[in-house]
Design a protein around this motif. Structure first.
Motif, PDB file in Angstrom:
ATOM      1  N   ILE A   1     -12.053   0.989  -1.036  1.00 46.09           N
ATOM      2  CA  ILE A   1     -11.880   1.310  -2.444  1.00 46.09           C
ATOM      3  C   ILE A   1     -10.708   2.270  -2.637  1.00 46.09           C
ATOM      4  CG2 ILE A   1     -12.946   2.512  -4.408  1.00 46.09           C
ATOM      5  CD1 ILE A   1     -15.613   1.264  -3.481  1.00 46.09           C
ATOM      6  N   GLU A   2     -10.686   3.320  -1.831  1.00 42.16           N
ATOM      7  CA  GLU A   2      -9.628   4.318  -2.029  1.00 42.16           C
ATOM      8  C   GLU A   2      -8.249   3.794  -1.635  1.00 42.16           C
ATOM      9  OE1 GLU A   2     -10.213   8.493  -2.099  1.00 42.16           O
ATOM     10  OE2 GLU A   2     -12.063   8.221  -0.954  1.00 42.16           O
ATOM     11  N   SER A   3      -8.197   2.877  -0.680  1.00 40.22           N
ATOM     12  CA  SER A   3      -6.904   2.283  -0.322  1.00 40.22           C
ATOM     13  C   SER A   3      -6.362   1.466  -1.488  1.00 40.22           C
ATOM     14  CB  SER A   3      -7.040   1.405   0.924  1.00 40.22           C
ATOM     15  OG  SER A   3      -7.417   2.195   2.018  1.00 40.22           O
ATOM     16  N   GLU A   4      -7.259   0.739  -2.151  1.00 33.97           N
ATOM     17  CA  GLU A   4      -6.828  -0.039  -3.314  1.00 33.97           C
ATOM     18  C   GLU A   4      -6.490   0.869  -4.493  1.00 33.97           C
ATOM     19  OE1 GLU A   4      -5.910  -3.254  -3.216  1.00 33.97           O
ATOM     20  OE2 GLU A   4      -6.341  -2.894  -1.097  1.00 33.97           O
ATOM     21  N   PHE A  45      -7.571  15.691  -5.132  1.00 30.98           N
ATOM     22  CA  PHE A  45      -6.528  14.754  -4.719  1.00 30.98           C
ATOM     23  C   PHE A  45      -7.010  13.308  -4.856  1.00 30.98           C
ATOM     24  CE2 PHE A  45      -4.772  12.134  -1.266  1.00 30.98           C
ATOM     25  CZ  PHE A  45      -3.415  12.224  -1.536  1.00 30.98           C
ATOM     26  N   HIS A  46      -8.161  13.025  -4.303  1.00 29.97           N
ATOM     27  CA  HIS A  46      -8.679  11.658  -4.324  1.00 29.97           C
ATOM     28  C   HIS A  46      -9.050  11.212  -5.743  1.00 29.97           C
ATOM     29  CE1 HIS A  46      -8.730  10.845   0.013  1.00 29.97           C
ATOM     30  NE2 HIS A  46      -8.839  12.159   0.120  1.00 29.97           N
ATOM     31  N   ILE A  47      -9.596  12.103  -6.525  1.00 28.28           N
ATOM     32  CA  ILE A  47      -9.941  11.762  -7.910  1.00 28.28           C
ATOM     33  C   ILE A  47      -8.685  11.522  -8.737  1.00 28.28           C
ATOM     34  CG2 ILE A  47     -10.958  12.673 -10.047  1.00 28.28           C
ATOM     35  CD1 ILE A  47     -13.150  13.927  -8.212  1.00 28.28           C
ATOM     36  N   ARG A  48      -7.673  12.335  -8.526  1.00 24.89           N
ATOM     37  CA  ARG A  48      -6.433  12.149  -9.305  1.00 24.89           C
ATOM     38  C   ARG A  48      -5.741  10.841  -8.956  1.00 24.89           C
ATOM     39  NH1 ARG A  48      -4.166  18.234 -10.377  1.00 24.89           N
ATOM     40  NH2 ARG A  48      -5.615  18.638 -12.092  1.00 24.89           N
ATOM     41  N   ILE A  49      -5.852  10.410  -7.727  1.00 24.30           N
ATOM     42  CA  ILE A  49      -5.305   9.087  -7.383  1.00 24.30           C
ATOM     43  C   ILE A  49      -6.069   8.015  -8.149  1.00 24.30           C
ATOM     44  CG2 ILE A  49      -5.091   7.365  -5.543  1.00 24.30           C
ATOM     45  CD1 ILE A  49      -4.349   9.709  -3.677  1.00 24.30           C
ATOM     46  N   ALA A  50      -7.384   8.122  -8.169  1.00 29.33           N
ATOM     47  CA  ALA A  50      -8.182   7.148  -8.926  1.00 29.33           C
ATOM     48  C   ALA A  50      -7.803   7.189 -10.409  1.00 29.33           C
ATOM     49  CB  ALA A  50      -9.668   7.425  -8.736  1.00 29.33           C
ATOM     50  N   GLY A  56     -11.170   3.428 -15.345  1.00 31.85           N
ATOM     51  CA  GLY A  56     -12.282   4.371 -15.404  1.00 31.85           C
ATOM     52  C   GLY A  56     -13.407   4.045 -14.438  1.00 31.85           C
ATOM     53  N   ALA A  57     -13.625   2.761 -14.165  1.00 32.58           N
ATOM     54  CA  ALA A  57     -14.675   2.378 -13.216  1.00 32.58           C
ATOM     55  C   ALA A  57     -14.331   2.874 -11.813  1.00 32.58           C
ATOM     56  CB  ALA A  57     -14.870   0.871 -13.212  1.00 32.58           C
ATOM     57  N   LEU A  58     -13.070   2.778 -11.429  1.00 33.76           N
ATOM     58  CA  LEU A  58     -12.654   3.273 -10.115  1.00 33.76           C
ATOM     59  C   LEU A  58     -12.804   4.792 -10.032  1.00 33.76           C
ATOM     60  CD1 LEU A  58      -9.544   1.052  -9.322  1.00 33.76           C
ATOM     61  CD2 LEU A  58     -11.798   0.995  -8.230  1.00 33.76           C
ATOM     62  N   VAL A  59     -12.481   5.478 -11.111  1.00 40.16           N
ATOM     63  CA  VAL A  59     -12.657   6.937 -11.138  1.00 40.16           C
ATOM     64  C   VAL A  59     -14.130   7.275 -10.915  1.00 40.16           C
ATOM     65  CG1 VAL A  59     -12.452   9.029 -12.537  1.00 40.16           C
ATOM     66  CG2 VAL A  59     -10.641   7.301 -12.629  1.00 40.16           C
ATOM     67  N   ALA A  60     -15.014   6.567 -11.593  1.00 42.00           N
ATOM     68  CA  ALA A  60     -16.453   6.821 -11.456  1.00 42.00           C
ATOM     69  C   ALA A  60     -16.930   6.565 -10.028  1.00 42.00           C
ATOM     70  CB  ALA A  60     -17.235   5.957 -12.445  1.00 42.00           C
ATOM     71  N   VAL A  61     -16.433   5.501  -9.406  1.00 44.73           N
ATOM     72  CA  VAL A  61     -16.839   5.188  -8.032  1.00 44.73           C
ATOM     73  C   VAL A  61     -16.341   6.261  -7.069  1.00 44.73           C
ATOM     74  CG1 VAL A  61     -16.510   3.565  -6.123  1.00 44.73           C
ATOM     75  CG2 VAL A  61     -17.060   2.708  -8.396  1.00 44.73           C
TER      76      VAL A  61
END
Length: 132
Positions: A1-4, A45-50, A56-61
């Motif tokens: 998920i985070e790579s995408e 860092f990880h949230i800001r990338i999302a 918004g769905a990716l941010v939530a995940v």
């Protein structure tokens, strides 16, 4: 998920997103320099990338994944493998990710995040194995 997420961020991030991601890396560095575990900056860092994906769905995940990572079990185990060298490596990996996102290089961003997550897993596994 985070790579995408990193790949999508590279594709669609605006300058403000890139600045926000860079600020999260700077926050990690400040925490590290203050001899504080830079977990808050790491999470940011990880949230800001999302957030830079605009999805918004990716941010939530990603937020949900971080809630798991900062749960009570993790907190009990983390001191067994946490070290300054670990955080120096993680921040270097983060800088490579943000550089790829800033260059809008989708392939490099995806690969840099995959490399970071693989290395993070190896660091955790090494620490975990040393407990046995």
């Amino acid at each position: 998920i985070e790579s995408e997420c990193a790949a999508l961020a590279a594709k669609s991030a605006k300058t403000s997103h890139i600045v926000a991601i860079e600020e999260a890396v700077a926050a990690m560095q400040r925490e590290f320099d203050a001899h504080t575990q830079p977990l808050a900056g790491d999470q940011l860092f990880h949230i800001r990338i999302a957030e830079a994906t605009g999805n918004g769905a990716l941010v939530a995940v990603v937020k949900m994944l971080w809630e798991e990572r900062t749960g009570p079990l993790y907190k009990q185990l983390e001191h067994h493998y946490d070290s300054p060298a670990l955080w120096i490596a993680a921040m270097s990996e983060h800088r490579a990710i943000v550089a790829a996102i800033a260059a809008h290089d989708v392939t490099a961003a995806r690969a840099a995040m995959q490399r970071h997550l693989t290395q993070a897993y190896k660091r955790f596994s090494t620490g975990w194995d040393s407990l046995h």
